[in-house]
Design an enzyme around this catalytic site. Structure first.
Site, PDB file in Angstrom:
ATOM      1  N   GLU A  42      -2.178  -2.136 -12.757  1.00 40.42           N
ATOM      2  CA  GLU A  42      -1.122  -2.380 -13.744  1.00 40.42           C
ATOM      3  C   GLU A  42      -0.414  -1.069 -14.039  1.00 40.42           C
ATOM      4  O   GLU A  42      -1.029  -0.108 -14.498  1.00 40.42           O
ATOM      5  CB  GLU A  42      -1.704  -2.959 -15.038  1.00 40.42           C
ATOM      6  N   ASN A  71      -7.617   0.308 -11.010  1.00 41.66           N
ATOM      7  CA  ASN A  71      -6.776   1.281 -10.335  1.00 41.66           C
ATOM      8  C   ASN A  71      -6.352   2.397 -11.286  1.00 41.66           C
ATOM      9  O   ASN A  71      -5.830   2.127 -12.375  1.00 41.66           O
ATOM     10  CB  ASN A  71      -5.528   0.586  -9.766  1.00 41.66           C
ATOM     11  N   ASP A  91      -3.387  10.809  -8.492  1.00 40.58           N
ATOM     12  CA  ASP A  91      -4.119  10.467  -9.712  1.00 40.58           C
ATOM     13  C   ASP A  91      -5.211  11.510  -9.983  1.00 40.58           C
ATOM     14  O   ASP A  91      -5.227  12.590  -9.405  1.00 40.58           O
ATOM     15  CB  ASP A  91      -4.719   9.070  -9.579  1.00 40.58           C
ATOM     16  N   VAL A 206      -1.978  -7.747  -1.015  1.00 36.47           N
ATOM     17  CA  VAL A 206      -1.325  -7.919  -2.321  1.00 36.47           C
ATOM     18  C   VAL A 206      -0.468  -9.183  -2.293  1.00 36.47           C
ATOM     19  O   VAL A 206      -0.876 -10.247  -2.727  1.00 36.47           O
ATOM     20  CB  VAL A 206      -0.463  -6.694  -2.693  1.00 36.47           C
ATOM     21  N   SER A 207       0.731  -9.065  -1.745  1.00 33.97           N
ATOM     22  CA  SER A 207       1.741 -10.118  -1.891  1.00 33.97           C
ATOM     23  C   SER A 207       1.371 -11.424  -1.209  1.00 33.97           C
ATOM     24  O   SER A 207       1.756 -12.504  -1.682  1.00 33.97           O
ATOM     25  CB  SER A 207       3.090  -9.625  -1.357  1.00 33.97           C
ATOM     26  N   LYS A 360       0.975   1.126  32.258  1.00 36.81           N
ATOM     27  CA  LYS A 360       1.108   1.727  33.588  1.00 36.81           C
ATOM     28  C   LYS A 360       2.019   2.940  33.523  1.00 36.81           C
ATOM     29  O   LYS A 360       3.098   2.889  32.937  1.00 36.81           O
ATOM     30  CB  LYS A 360       1.699   0.726  34.571  1.00 36.81           C
ATOM     31  N   CYS A 448       8.433   1.242  38.812  1.00 34.91           N
ATOM     32  CA  CYS A 448       8.794   0.147  37.909  1.00 34.91           C
ATOM     33  C   CYS A 448       8.438  -1.211  38.511  1.00 34.91           C
ATOM     34  O   CYS A 448       7.964  -2.116  37.810  1.00 34.91           O
ATOM     35  CB  CYS A 448      10.284   0.201  37.586  1.00 34.91           C
TER      36      CYS A 448
END
Length: 509
Positions: A42, A71, A91, A206-207, A360, A448
């Site tokens: 929060e 948190n 923090d 989260v979302s 490759k 290639c």
């Protein structure tokens, strides 16, 4: 606390709640349907409001017997006797947080770089680390890498943890991946974010739950994704050595080889593909890729970055997404990635975007990719290539070692082309195939179109058995290609090109 289950780590966000629900309903639905850990985050509540919300969430988590992590706010964690606290790099330092919460609480630390992870293990105070940000998200926009660290970055951090955990088996530091993880990529994240001896213990989301109108079902579905193998990871190792059987599978199947390649080689690659009994298509139209990957059973994609542009990179990434989604094989040709930093960054962005079946390249190109592996240590800025040609001599031992590192890190079969071609399947298997003809190095597109041939074998599942032994199929393709070259009796590059395509046709028809 070593018995904590980090499998599905829910991080809350009260700004994402759908109108049909409430914050507590979303959290409760996740807890009741499989979330194994909750972090209460929060940013805008007052201390009093934060404590009140934390108490409500704690009641929910205690009923299910799962930890609640707060948190940033050590004071809130202590006020409600939460099971732990998580601190970011901006923090409170982990050292001080541990002093305040004691040794019986869970301490988590965010790590986004090698140095941050090294500091955490040097301190030895954290119970777990959150590694990321993997991919950009709405909540994490100030990333050190604009596209996120991706699995490449996470693997470097896992090497740091591995070293520590091997030395401290009685008190390991656990880890979760975080940032942009959801139902579409959780299985890929867990598969790719691993190194031998160390993997993620879970994913933080989260979302995909907090913003979902049906958080309960979203949690159930996400656990299914977490616990499954990615569709493209279903690979066997029971192929045979019989080239004729593999060629028969190829010609009977007639796979489609979708090329997104450079303009210089399109015609030659198409002719080689046709000569071996497969069908080429050159498409840079993104809208049809899902139809290709979902609707055509025998198909493979060739991604050749010989002439990269910003627009083409977008096309590449969409193709990777679609072919990975439906479990169809992709051959990646990182042309000249050892020549310039810009080309290496181009390859890096594609390797972060998805999973390749085979990579490759010549020695210079594979050496370039080695710089992106989790064990690579910077040691100078030596140029590895001139244009698309490798210019550095390496011993066979060094070539194989680097090929193995690339193969293990990217969990793919690696083909290193040259006078001797090396096909490497991690630490498990290696094959050597002599180059077909010295003139092949003087013709644009021979490297290639080897990619086209390998892709055709992959699309046909031509491994000499019933299955998808990528290594066996790839060895067969390289053997066919070089055998065709060795049979051409020509003394100039122009006549060799015609003879080579004729030789491929005769060997497969």
């Amino acid at each position: 606390m070593s018995d904590v289950d980090y499998t599905l780590y829910l991080v809350t966000d009260s700004t994402m709640i759908p109108e049909s629900s409430t914050f507590l309903k979303q959290v409760e639905a996740a807890i009741n349907n499989g979330a194994t850990l909750v972090q209460l985050r929060e940013k805008s509540l007052t201390t009093r409001q934060f404590i009140a919300r934390a108490e409500e969430v704690h009641e929910l988590t205690k009923r299910r017997g799962i930890p609640l992590i707060i948190n940033d706010r050590v004071d809130v964690a202590l006020a409600i006797d939460a099971e732990g606290v998580h601190v970011g790099q901006k923090d409170m330092p982990a050292r001080i947080a541990r002093q305040l919460i004691g040794n019986d609480k869970i301490l988590g630390v965010t790590c986004s770089s090698f140095d941050e992870t090294q500091q955490v293990v040097d301190e030895g105070l954290a119970d777990y680390v959150g590694l990321g940000t993997l991919y950009p998200t709405q909540t994490k926009k100030d990333l050190k890498e604009p596209g996120g660290t991706g699995p490449l970055g996470i693997r470097k951090l896992l090497q740091v943890l591995k070293k520590y955990n091997e030395a401290h088996p009685d008190k390991p530091i656990r880890c979760v991946g975080i940032g942009g993880i959801n139902h579409t990529n959780a299985d890929k994240v867990l598969y790719q974010c691993s190194v031998p001896g160390q993997k993620l213990d879970g994913v933080a989301v989260v979302s995909c739950i907090m913003a979902n109108p049906n958080a309960a079902q979203a949690t159930i579905d996400l656990l299914k994704v977490i616990n499954r193998q990615p569709i493209w990871a279903n690979i066997t190792n029971n192929g045979t050595d019989d080239l004729s059987t593999k060629i028969k599978q190829l010609t009977q199947t007639q796979p489609l080889v979708h090329h997104i390649t450079n303009n210089t080689v399109k015609n030659f690659s198409a002719n080689v593909t046709l000569a071996i009994g497969a069908s080429p298509i050159m498409s840079e139209l993104e809208e049809e890729y899902e139809e290709f990957a979902s609707g055509i059973p025998n198909i493979a994609l060739v991604l050749n970055v010989g002439t990269p542009t910003d627009g083409l990179l977008k096309v590449f990434k969409h193709a990777i997404l679609m072919y990975n989604k439906y479990g169809k094989p992709i051959l990646f040709d990182p042309v000249a990635c050892g020549a310039t930093q810009a080309r290496l960054e181009c390859s890096k962005s594609l390797l972060k975007a998805g999973q390749f079946t085979v990579i490759k390249g010549n020695v210079g190109e594979i050496m370039g990719l080695y710089k992106l592996t989790s064990k690579y240590v910077e040691s100078g800025n030596q140029a590895l290539m001139r244009g698309v040609d490798s210019i550095v001599e390496h011993s066979e031992e060094e070539i194989i070692r680097v090929g193995r590192e690339v193969s293990v890190d990217f969990q793919t079969v690696v083909v290193i082309s040259g006078v001797t071609n090396y096909i490497i399947d991690g630490d498990n298997r290696i094959a050597k195939v002599k180059g077909g003809n010295p003139l092949m190095g003087n013709i644009t597109g021979t490297g290639c179109s080897l990619g086209s041939t390998i892709a055709a074998f992959l699309g046909a599942k031509a491994d000499g058995n019933e299955g998808t032994d990528v290594f066996s199929a790839t060895v067969g393709a390289v053997e066919l290609y070089n055998k065709a070259g060795s049979l051409v009796n020509a003394d100039a590059s122009g006549s060799f090109m015609i003879g080579f395509i004729d030789s491929l046709y005769k060997l497969t028809h």
